[in-house]
Design a protein around this motif. Sequence first.
Motif, PDB file in Angstrom:
ATOM      1  N   UNK A   1     -62.405  30.999  57.685  1.00  0.00           N
ATOM      2  CA  UNK A   1     -62.645  32.426  57.854  1.00  0.00           C
ATOM      3  C   UNK A   1     -62.426  33.115  56.508  1.00  0.00           C
ATOM      4  N   UNK A   2     -62.760  34.409  56.453  1.00  0.00           N
ATOM      5  CA  UNK A   2     -62.539  35.132  55.198  1.00  0.00           C
ATOM      6  C   UNK A   2     -61.055  35.192  54.846  1.00  0.00           C
ATOM      7  N   UNK A   3     -60.201  35.342  55.852  1.00  0.00           N
ATOM      8  CA  UNK A   3     -58.761  35.365  55.583  1.00  0.00           C
ATOM      9  C   UNK A   3     -58.277  34.008  55.094  1.00  0.00           C
ATOM     10  N   UNK A   4     -58.781  32.937  55.708  1.00  0.00           N
ATOM     11  CA  UNK A   4     -58.380  31.594  55.293  1.00  0.00           C
ATOM     12  C   UNK A   4     -58.912  31.271  53.897  1.00  0.00           C
ATOM     13  N   UNK A   5     -60.134  31.680  53.620  1.00  0.00           N
ATOM     14  CA  UNK A   5     -60.698  31.455  52.289  1.00  0.00           C
ATOM     15  C   UNK A   5     -59.863  32.184  51.235  1.00  0.00           C
ATOM     16  N   UNK A   6     -59.504  33.441  51.516  1.00  0.00           N
ATOM     17  CA  UNK A   6     -58.687  34.216  50.573  1.00  0.00           C
ATOM     18  C   UNK A   6     -57.317  33.576  50.371  1.00  0.00           C
ATOM     19  N   UNK A   7     -56.760  33.018  51.433  1.00  0.00           N
ATOM     20  CA  UNK A   7     -55.457  32.360  51.311  1.00  0.00           C
ATOM     21  C   UNK A   7     -55.545  31.132  50.400  1.00  0.00           C
ATOM     22  N   UNK A   8     -56.633  30.350  50.533  1.00  0.00           N
ATOM     23  CA  UNK A   8     -56.821  29.192  49.659  1.00  0.00           C
ATOM     24  C   UNK A   8     -56.972  29.629  48.208  1.00  0.00           C
ATOM     25  N   UNK A   9     -57.719  30.704  47.980  1.00  0.00           N
ATOM     26  CA  UNK A   9     -57.888  31.228  46.624  1.00  0.00           C
ATOM     27  C   UNK A   9     -56.531  31.622  46.045  1.00  0.00           C
ATOM     28  N   UNK A  10     -55.707  32.254  46.865  1.00  0.00           N
ATOM     29  CA  UNK A  10     -54.375  32.646  46.405  1.00  0.00           C
ATOM     30  C   UNK A  10     -53.529  31.455  46.008  1.00  0.00           C
ATOM     31  N   UNK A  11     -53.598  30.379  46.790  1.00  0.00           N
ATOM     32  CA  UNK A  11     -52.827  29.176  46.457  1.00  0.00           C
ATOM     33  C   UNK A  11     -53.306  28.576  45.128  1.00  0.00           C
ATOM     34  N   UNK A  12     -54.617  28.519  44.948  1.00  0.00           N
ATOM     35  CA  UNK A  12     -55.150  27.964  43.704  1.00  0.00           C
ATOM     36  C   UNK A  12     -54.737  28.834  42.515  1.00  0.00           C
ATOM     37  N   UNK A  13     -54.813  30.148  42.679  1.00  0.00           N
ATOM     38  CA  UNK A  13     -54.421  31.057  41.591  1.00  0.00           C
ATOM     39  C   UNK A  13     -52.948  30.871  41.232  1.00  0.00           C
ATOM     40  N   UNK A  14     -52.084  30.757  42.241  1.00  0.00           N
ATOM     41  CA  UNK A  14     -50.657  30.579  41.958  1.00  0.00           C
ATOM     42  C   UNK A  14     -50.369  29.222  41.326  1.00  0.00           C
ATOM     43  N   UNK A  15     -51.153  28.205  41.725  1.00  0.00           N
ATOM     44  CA  UNK A  15     -50.961  26.881  41.135  1.00  0.00           C
ATOM     45  C   UNK A  15     -51.326  26.895  39.656  1.00  0.00           C
ATOM     46  N   UNK A  16     -52.412  27.557  39.314  1.00  0.00           N
ATOM     47  CA  UNK A  16     -52.770  27.664  37.898  1.00  0.00           C
ATOM     48  C   UNK A  16     -51.728  28.474  37.131  1.00  0.00           C
ATOM     49  N   UNK A  17     -51.239  29.536  37.756  1.00  0.00           N
ATOM     50  CA  UNK A  17     -50.197  30.331  37.098  1.00  0.00           C
ATOM     51  C   UNK A  17     -48.949  29.494  36.850  1.00  0.00           C
ATOM     52  N   UNK A  18     -48.615  28.614  37.802  1.00  0.00           N
ATOM     53  CA  UNK A  18     -47.442  27.762  37.639  1.00  0.00           C
ATOM     54  C   UNK A  18     -47.617  26.764  36.496  1.00  0.00           C
ATOM     55  N   UNK A  19     -48.874  26.373  36.224  1.00  0.00           N
ATOM     56  CA  UNK A  19     -49.133  25.466  35.109  1.00  0.00           C
ATOM     57  C   UNK A  19     -49.201  26.204  33.775  1.00  0.00           C
ATOM     58  N   UNK A  20     -49.097  27.517  33.833  1.00  0.00           N
ATOM     59  CA  UNK A  20     -49.064  28.279  32.599  1.00  0.00           C
ATOM     60  C   UNK A  20     -50.394  28.826  32.137  1.00  0.00           C
ATOM     61  N   UNK A  21     -51.387  28.873  33.037  1.00  0.00           N
ATOM     62  CA  UNK A  21     -52.690  29.426  32.664  1.00  0.00           C
ATOM     63  C   UNK A  21     -52.539  30.868  32.193  1.00  0.00           C
TER      64      UNK A  21
END
Length: 523
Positions: free
Chosen positions: A32-52
């Motif tokens: 769903x749109x909410x689930x898609x947005x949640x996945x995007x958020x996880x990916x964004x936070x993962x990149x932030x954790x790697x120092x992007x």
Amino acid sequence: MSTYTTLEELLSHQAAERPDRPCLIHEDRSWSYAEFAAEVGRVARAFAALGLRPGEKVALLLPNCPEFLWTVFAMARTGGVFVPLNTAQTADELQYLLAHSEARYLLTTHAFMPVIDSIRRDCLDLEYVITLDGRGGDAVMGWDAFIGSARRGSELADVSPDDLASIIYTSGTTDRPKGVMLKHYAFAFAPSHRARALGWTEDDRVMVVMPLFHVNALCHMTIAMMSVGGVAVLKERFSASRFWADVRKHGVTTSSIMQTIPRILLNLPPDPADADTPLRQVMALLPPDVHLEFERRFGVTAVPSYSLTEDLLSVIGPLEDSVRKLGSCGVAIAPEVHRLGIRDDEGESCGPGDLGEIVKQSPAVMMGYYKNPEATAAAFRDGWLHTGDLGHLDEDGFLYFVDRKKDMIKRSGENIASAEVERVLSSHPLVAECAVVAVADPIRQEEVKACIVLAEGALPEDLPAGQLWEFCAQHLAPFKIPRFLDYRAALPKTPSSKVQKNLLREEGLGPGVVDREALKKVG
């Protein structure tokens, strides 16, 4: 319909307005749109954790998959720059693109790791390699570990619509691809206007069968459908045997089937149920007779289109039968901000019907070519983007594409720079000179023909076609390898010693030309 300025704004709006409506279907999974947005958020936070950090490059060497889309949208939150790579490229080509783009991160799959391992030491900026299937060697992070590194509440960047969003490499008339720099605003603004022009609503479903590393599939289809709250049905690749079954299974109402796909579908055995599908519209630029036959047989509206990576705002044909003009690409969408023109060799505007170079102005035009100020200056002149394509406008503003001013070959939707193929052929010690041109093909639109002059004293049996094709395969993606080889004593030239490629094109396929596919069938 809302006009968005970034993909983050687009997705946040849709997740809030229609959280439970389906957004993406891939394989047998739906988000769903909410689930898609949640996945995007996880990916964004993962990149932030790697120092992007904002402005750093994230390369995508992936087949069509949800992770590709999540990463694209995540870059609109983190300020990273996504760099999609053609999965058919060779090690030499990938090494150049990764090094030139200065990619620090690479998302890929285990299937590409042998190639990546062979070039990684030459990609000095590449620090993190992440594989979706979690397999690889040393210094490789699996997707689950990558997502698991995400920290709740990680700092996200303040992304401006005018910031760099992506570098998309496109073959040019030189021997190396050029990196088209596109800003965030282009990816949000252009797709929403395209969806509006095509009459899409939240009840529509687009089937994406072309690769996401091209703007057609990513921008014109997937993001455009999400801009209206519809559903993207993502397939890894086009399958003639599955196309209509998938259309019926998923209730697909529209798709882009540019280049060879319409002809492949027309070559399928007729079926009484051909026109009994939910599909009502396809994007396809076809000759008038093929256009009419496709619409008649399959009961759909075929909408022509003209677009290029350097400007995400498209030209599309009108949907109303009363104003359609077969043979044209259509009219500019968002005409209040999107202008088309035709210029002659002196840079003067051409009148209706006069042939010249197609030029454009729009808010979705590229920022320039990455690390290539000379090519950028050549493309932007007098405030217009010069496309390198030849065409004309009629009195009603309809665009007719005629030919490429660039020395380009278009095979099955892939742009092939003849200079790149020539560079590889010329590097063989027995090749003294060569010229690569396009020849017409009923299925692939164009095929690659290489005219070869061997070194003094060498004979064709010294460098048989099979050996030359094997040599090309070491340095070129499969779709770039010449299908036809023409051994010649000399190449036609002008008084200034320039090869007259127009004469080679006009010859077509003369006697003695070696056909790679014909030899395969014999073998």
